[in-house]
Write a protein that holds these residues in place. Structure first.
Motif, PDB file in Angstrom:
ATOM      1  N   GLU A 101       0.832  -1.220   0.000  1.00 36.54           N
ATOM      2  CA  GLU A 101       0.000   0.000   0.000  1.00 36.54           C
ATOM      3  C   GLU A 101       0.859   1.260   0.000  1.00 36.54           C
ATOM      4  N   ILE A 102       1.865   1.234   0.836  1.00 33.77           N
ATOM      5  CA  ILE A 102       2.727   2.409   1.010  1.00 33.77           C
ATOM      6  C   ILE A 102       3.624   2.601  -0.219  1.00 33.77           C
ATOM      7  N   VAL A 103       4.255   1.514  -0.624  1.00 32.95           N
ATOM      8  CA  VAL A 103       5.213   1.587  -1.732  1.00 32.95           C
ATOM      9  C   VAL A 103       4.516   1.955  -3.045  1.00 32.95           C
ATOM     10  N   GLN A 104       3.387   1.312  -3.302  1.00 30.52           N
ATOM     11  CA  GLN A 104       2.615   1.604  -4.530  1.00 30.52           C
ATOM     12  C   GLN A 104       2.198   3.068  -4.565  1.00 30.52           C
ATOM     13  N   ASN A 105       1.705   3.536  -3.424  1.00 33.37           N
ATOM     14  CA  ASN A 105       1.241   4.915  -3.297  1.00 33.37           C
ATOM     15  C   ASN A 105       2.395   5.893  -3.532  1.00 33.37           C
TER      16      ASN A 105
END
Ligand code: ZN
Length: 284
Positions: A101-105
């Motif tokens: 979630e964090i990395v994609q965002n």
């Protein structure tokens, strides 16, 4: 000789100012455009926390589509920051999914907006110690909670950055009045710098209360002793201050950071340039 006071050292913000104001708004909704107009009108700066897989989800408080989002935030003085790819509770999914979630965002926002994105606000205030560690490992410099302090304290833990209050807090305007009336530079003991941090969702203003933010903006803007900055500017500045290196007797200080840092000692404010070492005046 008896030295009366002010041996202590106090951080001062950019320009030697004693106070700072910042805003943080979530979800990337259409109403952000109107909020930005108000912030710009009064010379205020804010941070907008964006998801990256929910564009055009209009039933969710009128989220902007991808192109609208880009046009709204590109080439603005405001910060864009993470809010998770899909606006989920990061503390209620397996850790690898939270990492994704964090990395994609982060990857999306950096590529789309062609900038480094290092801030975050937790969706639903969902976080725990593991999530905080993931943020540190993925280069996220801070993350905002929704835990209102109703104070003007400088955050100790940037991965659990508690704001002063939400804009619907009945104490909002009284807090603003109090913030403006305080003058740390003229206090004997309470000389610490002050930060007023307001968060919310701009769609909440559509419930006929744009007057609240307009009144706050008008009241709090245009002050010589206040620095108006985005969340990351404040985070970077405080980290630069905290990275100062002192001699054992505290009389010499070296600034290893890349930005000028201000410090007050014995009632005098010093500006320490990047890579500069200075010695404080003994007596004022
Ligand atoms: Zn949100």
């Amino acid at each position: 000789m008896f030295r009366q006071m002010f041996e202590e050292k106090y951080m001062r913000f950019e320009g030697g100012k004693t106070k700072a104001v910042t805003f943080s708004y979530d979800d990337g909704v259409v109403a952000d455009k109107r909020l930005i107009e108000i912030l710009d009108k009064y010379g205020l700066k804010g941070t907008f926390n964006l998801n990256s897989l929910l564009f055009g989800c209009e039933r969710w408080h009128g989220r902007m589509d991808e192109q609208q989002t880009y046009l709204t935030f590109y080439s603005r003085p405001h910060e864009i920051a993470l809010h998770g790819a899909r606006h989920i509770y990061l503390n209620k999914v397996p850790l690898p999914e939270a990492v994704n979630e964090i990395v994609q965002n982060r990857r999306y926002l950096e590529d789309r907006f062609d900038r480094i994105v290092r801030g975050m606000a937790y969706a639903y205030n969902g976080y725990n110690q593991d999530i905080k560690e993931v943020l540190k490992m993925t280069g996220v410099a801070y993350a905002r909670t929704t835990n209102a302090t109703r104070t003007f304290e400088i955050p100790q833990d940037f991965w659990e950055w508690n704001p002063t209050c939400h804009h619907t807090d009945p104490e909002l305007l009284p807090l603003a009045e109090r913030f403006l009336s305080l003058s740390p530079e003229s206090e004997f003991k309470m000389r610490e710098p002050l930060l007023f941090y307001v968060w919310g969702h701009s769609y909440e203003f559509d419930d006929d209360n744009w007057g609240v933010i307009e009144e706050l903006a008008q009241k709090i803007s245009g002050r010589d002793d206040v620095w108006y900055a985005t969340n990351i500017e404040i985070c970077d500045y405080i980290n630069a201050y905290r990275s100062l290196v002192f001699s054992l007797d505290g009389e010499r200080v070296y600034n290893p950071s890349a930005i000028p840092v201000y410090i007050e000692i014995r009632g005098k404010v010093y500006r320490i340039e990047p890579a500069q070492t200075i010695r404080f005046d003994k007596e004022i």
